[in-house]
Design a protein around this motif. Structure first.
Motif, short mmCIF file in Angstrom:
data_model
loop_
_atom_site.label_atom_id
_atom_site.label_comp_id
_atom_site.label_asym_id
_atom_site.label_seq_id
_atom_site.Cartn_x
_atom_site.Cartn_y
_atom_site.Cartn_z
N UNK A 246 -3.58 2.10 -9.71
CA UNK A 246 -4.65 1.17 -9.32
C UNK A 246 -4.32 -0.25 -9.76
N UNK A 247 -3.83 -0.38 -10.98
CA UNK A 247 -3.47 -1.70 -11.50
C UNK A 247 -2.31 -2.29 -10.70
N UNK A 248 -1.33 -1.45 -10.40
CA UNK A 248 -0.16 -1.91 -9.65
C UNK A 248 -0.55 -2.38 -8.25
N UNK A 249 -1.38 -1.60 -7.56
CA UNK A 249 -1.80 -1.96 -6.20
C UNK A 249 -2.67 -3.22 -6.23
N UNK A 250 -3.54 -3.33 -7.23
CA UNK A 250 -4.39 -4.53 -7.33
C UNK A 250 -3.54 -5.77 -7.57
N UNK B 147 0.81 -1.23 0.00
CA UNK B 147 0.00 0.00 0.00
C UNK B 147 0.84 1.27 0.00
N UNK B 148 2.04 1.22 -0.54
CA UNK B 148 2.91 2.39 -0.55
C UNK B 148 2.43 3.48 -1.50
N UNK B 149 1.56 3.15 -2.45
CA UNK B 149 1.10 4.14 -3.42
C UNK B 149 -0.27 4.71 -3.06
N UNK B 150 -0.83 4.34 -1.92
CA UNK B 150 -2.18 4.78 -1.56
C UNK B 150 -2.27 6.29 -1.40
N UNK C 64 -3.24 -8.94 -4.98
CA UNK C 64 -3.50 -10.31 -5.41
C UNK C 64 -2.30 -11.20 -5.10
N UNK C 65 -1.09 -10.69 -5.35
CA UNK C 65 0.11 -11.45 -5.03
C UNK C 65 0.21 -11.70 -3.52
#
Length: 178
Positions: A116-120, A89-92, A124-125
């Motif tokens: 959004x794509x990167x955090x999703x 969550x570093x990009x939140x 998932x990972x």
């Protein structure tokens, strides 16, 4: 990077002399074109490989910084999970800033969509098993703290897969993309 072209050029200059000119259809010009094409291919491969390796280097450097900031020698499972969650969550904050800067009714910016794509993908990972250096081992923490930031020395670290449920399992490095 242009090692092959330089070697070929030196060999041709040595054979032809300093004033030697190369005819357009000669063997030497074909050798030069072939060496130039090979250097181009190798350069593209190196660029692609570096682009694929960079996220794991960034991941390891994030955990190295978290070790240095906290000063903890060995992380317990809860601290390790907290460090992984902070990475995921570093990009939140940046996403929230971009969302607030956007006027109402306007579509999301390209940067916001990318985040959004990167955090999703990271979430998932994390659910399936997040690849991270093992911070629960004192030896591995010491190795990570001394790590110089290159891809070459990352395989000397012990890596684990961490799930959001808190389970740890050993992992191989580099990870397979199968």
């Amino acid at each position: 990077m242009q090692r092959t072209l330089e070697k070929t050029r030196k060999q041709i200059v040595k054979k032809k002399g300093p004033m030697g000119t190369v005819h357009e259809g000669s063997r030497d010009s074909r050798r030069l074109r072939k060496a130039l094409a090979r250097d181009g291919r190798l350069g593209k491969l190196a660029t692609n490989r570096k682009k694929q390796e960079q996220p794991l280097v960034d991941r390891a450097s994030f955990f190295q910084e978290s070790i240095r900031e906290t000063g903890i020698e060995v992380f317990d499972t809860e601290q390790f999970l907290a460090a992984v969650k902070s990475f995921v969550h570093q990009h939140d904050e940046e996403m929230d800033e971009l969302k607030q800067a956007r006027r109402p009714g306007r579509p999301a910016s390209m940067r916001e969509d990318t985040l959004k794509v990167k955090v999703a993908a990271l979430e998932k990972e994390f659910q399936n098993g997040f690849l991270a250096p093992d911070l629960t081992s004192k030896d591995n923490v010491a190795l990570l703290e001394l790590w110089d930031g290159t891809w070459l020395h990352l395989n000397s670290l012990h890596w684990v897969r961490v799930t959001d449920a808190g389970s740890l399992r050993s992992a191989t490095f580099p990870p397979n993309k199968d």
